[in-house]
Design a protein around this motif. Structure first.
Motif, PDB file in Angstrom:
ATOM      1  N   LEU A 284      12.458 -37.327  36.603  1.00 23.71           N
ATOM      2  CA  LEU A 284      13.445 -36.446  37.197  1.00 23.71           C
ATOM      3  C   LEU A 284      13.626 -36.981  38.615  1.00 23.71           C
ATOM      4  CD1 LEU A 284      15.290 -33.988  37.251  1.00 23.71           C
ATOM      5  CD2 LEU A 284      13.305 -32.602  37.899  1.00 23.71           C
ATOM      6  N   ASP A 285      14.753 -37.632  38.858  1.00 23.40           N
ATOM      7  CA  ASP A 285      15.017 -38.275  40.142  1.00 23.40           C
ATOM      8  C   ASP A 285      15.728 -37.304  41.065  1.00 23.40           C
ATOM      9  OD1 ASP A 285      13.997 -40.455  38.809  1.00 23.40           O
ATOM     10  OD2 ASP A 285      15.905 -41.506  38.648  1.00 23.40           O
ATOM     11  N   LEU A 286      15.177 -37.140  42.250  1.00 20.39           N
ATOM     12  CA  LEU A 286      15.742 -36.219  43.230  1.00 20.39           C
ATOM     13  C   LEU A 286      15.883 -36.948  44.550  1.00 20.39           C
ATOM     14  CD1 LEU A 286      16.667 -33.296  43.580  1.00 20.39           C
ATOM     15  CD2 LEU A 286      14.316 -32.715  44.173  1.00 20.39           C
ATOM     16  N   GLU A 287      17.123 -37.088  44.995  1.00 18.57           N
ATOM     17  CA  GLU A 287      17.410 -37.748  46.264  1.00 18.57           C
ATOM     18  C   GLU A 287      17.916 -36.731  47.275  1.00 18.57           C
ATOM     19  OE1 GLU A 287      21.161 -40.114  47.684  1.00 18.57           O
ATOM     20  OE2 GLU A 287      19.831 -41.524  46.649  1.00 18.57           O
ATOM     21  N   LEU A 288      17.276 -36.669  48.437  1.00 18.93           N
ATOM     22  CA  LEU A 288      17.811 -35.921  49.565  1.00 18.93           C
ATOM     23  C   LEU A 288      18.880 -36.827  50.151  1.00 18.93           C
ATOM     24  CD1 LEU A 288      17.867 -33.599  51.579  1.00 18.93           C
ATOM     25  CD2 LEU A 288      15.975 -34.703  52.783  1.00 18.93           C
ATOM     26  N   ASN A 289      20.135 -36.458  49.936  1.00 16.32           N
ATOM     27  CA  ASN A 289      21.243 -37.354  50.244  1.00 16.32           C
ATOM     28  C   ASN A 289      21.826 -37.149  51.631  1.00 16.32           C
ATOM     29  OD1 ASN A 289      24.435 -37.827  50.055  1.00 16.32           O
ATOM     30  ND2 ASN A 289      23.350 -39.341  48.795  1.00 16.32           N
ATOM     31  N   ALA A 290      21.968 -35.899  52.072  1.00 18.62           N
ATOM     32  CA  ALA A 290      22.611 -35.663  53.364  1.00 18.62           C
ATOM     33  C   ALA A 290      22.233 -34.314  53.935  1.00 18.62           C
ATOM     34  CB  ALA A 290      24.135 -35.739  53.205  1.00 18.62           C
ATOM     35  N   LEU A 291      22.265 -34.248  55.266  1.00 20.97           N
ATOM     36  CA  LEU A 291      22.138 -33.006  56.014  1.00 20.97           C
ATOM     37  C   LEU A 291      23.395 -32.902  56.863  1.00 20.97           C
ATOM     38  CD1 LEU A 291      18.459 -33.412  57.287  1.00 20.97           C
ATOM     39  CD2 LEU A 291      19.228 -32.088  55.325  1.00 20.97           C
ATOM     40  N   GLN A 292      24.174 -31.834  56.666  1.00 25.87           N
ATOM     41  CA  GLN A 292      25.439 -31.686  57.389  1.00 25.87           C
ATOM     42  C   GLN A 292      25.451 -30.365  58.152  1.00 25.87           C
ATOM     43  OE1 GLN A 292      27.520 -32.010  53.638  1.00 25.87           O
ATOM     44  NE2 GLN A 292      28.535 -33.875  54.346  1.00 25.87           N
ATOM     45  N   PRO A 293      25.630 -30.434  59.487  1.00 24.64           N
ATOM     46  CA  PRO A 293      25.708 -29.205  60.275  1.00 24.64           C
ATOM     47  C   PRO A 293      26.928 -28.370  59.871  1.00 24.64           C
ATOM     48  CG  PRO A 293      25.422 -31.127  61.690  1.00 24.64           C
ATOM     49  CD  PRO A 293      25.704 -31.633  60.311  1.00 24.64           C
ATOM     50  N   THR A 294      26.734 -27.061  59.817  1.00 24.28           N
ATOM     51  CA  THR A 294      27.827 -26.127  59.549  1.00 24.28           C
ATOM     52  C   THR A 294      27.767 -25.017  60.592  1.00 24.28           C
ATOM     53  OG1 THR A 294      26.554 -24.659  58.102  1.00 24.28           O
ATOM     54  CG2 THR A 294      27.624 -26.558  57.049  1.00 24.28           C
ATOM     55  N   GLU A 295      28.757 -24.149  60.584  1.00 25.62           N
ATOM     56  CA  GLU A 295      28.764 -23.022  61.516  1.00 25.62           C
ATOM     57  C   GLU A 295      27.587 -22.078  61.272  1.00 25.62           C
ATOM     58  OE1 GLU A 295      32.517 -20.996  61.506  1.00 25.62           O
ATOM     59  OE2 GLU A 295      33.632 -22.839  61.907  1.00 25.62           O
ATOM     60  N   LYS A 296      27.134 -22.015  60.014  1.00 25.35           N
ATOM     61  CA  LYS A 296      26.062 -21.081  59.660  1.00 25.35           C
ATOM     62  C   LYS A 296      24.664 -21.690  59.775  1.00 25.35           C
ATOM     63  CE  LYS A 296      28.987 -18.624  56.395  1.00 25.35           C
ATOM     64  NZ  LYS A 296      29.175 -18.239  54.997  1.00 25.35           N
ATOM     65  N   GLY A 297      24.563 -23.009  59.751  1.00 22.46           N
ATOM     66  CA  GLY A 297      23.257 -23.661  59.776  1.00 22.46           C
ATOM     67  C   GLY A 297      23.352 -25.105  59.339  1.00 22.46           C
ATOM     68  N   CYS A 298      22.724 -25.422  58.198  1.00 27.75           N
ATOM     69  CA  CYS A 298      22.698 -26.798  57.710  1.00 27.75           C
ATOM     70  C   CYS A 298      22.972 -26.819  56.207  1.00 27.75           C
ATOM     71  CB  CYS A 298      21.321 -27.417  57.988  1.00 27.75           C
ATOM     72  SG  CYS A 298      21.188 -29.161  57.555  1.00 27.75           S
ATOM     73  N   LYS A 299      23.896 -27.669  55.806  1.00 25.50           N
ATOM     74  CA  LYS A 299      24.164 -27.877  54.382  1.00 25.50           C
ATOM     75  C   LYS A 299      23.343 -29.091  53.937  1.00 25.50           C
ATOM     76  CE  LYS A 299      28.415 -27.914  53.062  1.00 25.50           C
ATOM     77  NZ  LYS A 299      29.783 -28.380  52.750  1.00 25.50           N
ATOM     78  N   VAL A 300      22.490 -28.870  52.941  1.00 23.45           N
ATOM     79  CA  VAL A 300      21.620 -29.912  52.414  1.00 23.45           C
ATOM     80  C   VAL A 300      22.187 -30.358  51.070  1.00 23.45           C
ATOM     81  CG1 VAL A 300      19.265 -30.488  51.729  1.00 23.45           C
ATOM     82  CG2 VAL A 300      19.649 -28.831  53.555  1.00 23.45           C
ATOM     83  N   THR A 301      22.370 -31.668  50.914  1.00 22.87           N
ATOM     84  CA  THR A 301      22.928 -32.221  49.682  1.00 22.87           C
ATOM     85  C   THR A 301      21.872 -33.050  48.961  1.00 22.87           C
ATOM     86  OG1 THR A 301      25.129 -32.310  50.673  1.00 22.87           O
ATOM     87  CG2 THR A 301      24.777 -33.641  48.697  1.00 22.87           C
ATOM     88  N   PHE A 302      21.711 -32.767  47.678  1.00 23.78           N
ATOM     89  CA  PHE A 302      20.785 -33.496  46.815  1.00 23.78           C
ATOM     90  C   PHE A 302      21.566 -34.169  45.694  1.00 23.78           C
ATOM     91  CE2 PHE A 302      18.100 -30.100  48.491  1.00 23.78           C
ATOM     92  CZ  PHE A 302      16.939 -30.770  48.815  1.00 23.78           C
ATOM     93  N   LEU A 303      21.063 -35.284  45.211  1.00 28.40           N
ATOM     94  CA  LEU A 303      21.511 -35.887  43.961  1.00 28.40           C
ATOM     95  C   LEU A 303      20.337 -35.757  42.995  1.00 28.40           C
ATOM     96  CD1 LEU A 303      23.179 -39.239  45.118  1.00 28.40           C
ATOM     97  CD2 LEU A 303      24.270 -37.058  44.646  1.00 28.40           C
ATOM     98  N   ALA A 304      20.584 -35.181  41.841  1.00 28.54           N
ATOM     99  CA  ALA A 304      19.547 -35.013  40.829  1.00 28.54           C
ATOM    100  C   ALA A 304      19.967 -35.739  39.563  1.00 28.54           C
ATOM    101  CB  ALA A 304      19.322 -33.529  40.537  1.00 28.54           C
ATOM    102  N   THR A 305      19.073 -36.559  39.022  1.00 32.25           N
ATOM    103  CA  THR A 305      19.329 -37.266  37.774  1.00 32.25           C
ATOM    104  C   THR A 305      18.203 -36.961  36.798  1.00 32.25           C
ATOM    105  OG1 THR A 305      20.392 -39.050  39.019  1.00 32.25           O
ATOM    106  CG2 THR A 305      19.848 -39.498  36.715  1.00 32.25           C
ATOM    107  N   ASN A 306      18.581 -36.378  35.673  1.00 29.44           N
ATOM    108  CA  ASN A 306      17.627 -36.026  34.633  1.00 29.44           C
ATOM    109  C   ASN A 306      17.459 -37.218  33.698  1.00 29.44           C
ATOM    110  OD1 ASN A 306      16.232 -35.090  32.423  1.00 29.44           O
ATOM    111  ND2 ASN A 306      17.695 -33.503  31.891  1.00 29.44           N
ATOM    112  N   LYS A 307      16.283 -37.838  33.751  1.00 31.53           N
ATOM    113  CA  LYS A 307      15.935 -38.943  32.850  1.00 31.53           C
ATOM    114  C   LYS A 307      14.703 -38.557  32.020  1.00 31.53           C
ATOM    115  CE  LYS A 307      17.549 -42.437  36.116  1.00 31.53           C
ATOM    116  NZ  LYS A 307      17.099 -43.585  36.936  1.00 31.53           N
ATOM    117  N   LEU A 308      14.601 -37.261  31.702  1.00 29.22           N
ATOM    118  CA  LEU A 308      13.439 -36.760  30.977  1.00 29.22           C
ATOM    119  C   LEU A 308      13.557 -36.925  29.467  1.00 29.22           C
ATOM    120  CD1 LEU A 308      12.796 -33.507  33.036  1.00 29.22           C
ATOM    121  CD2 LEU A 308      11.490 -35.640  33.110  1.00 29.22           C
ATOM    122  N   GLY A 309      14.711 -37.349  28.990  1.00 24.86           N
ATOM    123  CA  GLY A 309      14.884 -37.537  27.556  1.00 24.86           C
ATOM    124  C   GLY A 309      15.409 -36.310  26.827  1.00 24.86           C
ATOM    125  N   ALA A 310      15.671 -35.235  27.567  1.00 24.67           N
ATOM    126  CA  ALA A 310      16.200 -34.001  26.988  1.00 24.67           C
ATOM    127  C   ALA A 310      16.933 -33.236  28.085  1.00 24.67           C
ATOM    128  CB  ALA A 310      15.076 -33.147  26.415  1.00 24.67           C
TER     129      ALA A 310
END
Length: 140
Positions: free
Chosen positions: A28-54
């Motif tokens: 299960l691949d999880l990449e922390l891709n970006a942190l973007q400032p917003t008016e409310k705080g921080c938007k966190v972007t992840f890329l998730a790739t399921n390679k578990l076979g199901a």
């Protein structure tokens, strides 16, 4: 070369690609891709790739967020919902009242949900692989 050795060579040559595919590592691949400032705080972007076979019907990741000095700021449970097998999915989470430049480390504390037909509840954590693009520490 005898016909028997030629036949064995052909069988091995044609079965090698199928064997390589069957033994591909699961993850299960999880990449922390970006942190973007917003008016409310921080938007966190992840890329998730399921390679578990199901397919994953539901995946939840509990993260601990540390400030730049290494103190824990908060623990957040992120619901990744369903993840199709073999497909990369972009997920974004808004962290209110937390400036992006205040995040020094993101720790995967535990996997709070790993649900899918034929998958052990520990499959996600046991096969988790993390990477990061921002210059902060991310992982187990």
């Amino acid at each position: 070369m005898s016909p028997l050795f030629k036949a064995i060579g052909l069988v091995l040559a044609f079965s090698a690609p199928a064997f390589a595919q069957a033994t591909a590592p699961i993850s299960l691949d999880l990449e922390l891709n970006a942190l973007q400032p917003t008016e409310k705080g921080c938007k966190v972007t992840f890329l998730a790739t399921n390679k578990l076979g199901a397919p994953l019907d539901r995946a939840g990741i509990e993260t601990a967020l540390f400030d730049a000095d290494g103190a824990i700021d908060r623990i957040v449970n992120l619901d990744f919902k369903g993840l199709t097998e073999g497909k990369t999915k972009v997920l974004q989470f808004e962290l209110a009242d937390l400036p992006c430049d205040g995040i020094g480390r993101v720790l995967i504390n535990t996997v709070s949900a790993c649900e899918g037909t034929g998958l052990a509840p520990t499959a996600c954590l046991d096969n988790l692989k993390t990477t990061t693009r921002p210059s902060i520490t991310f992982g187990l």
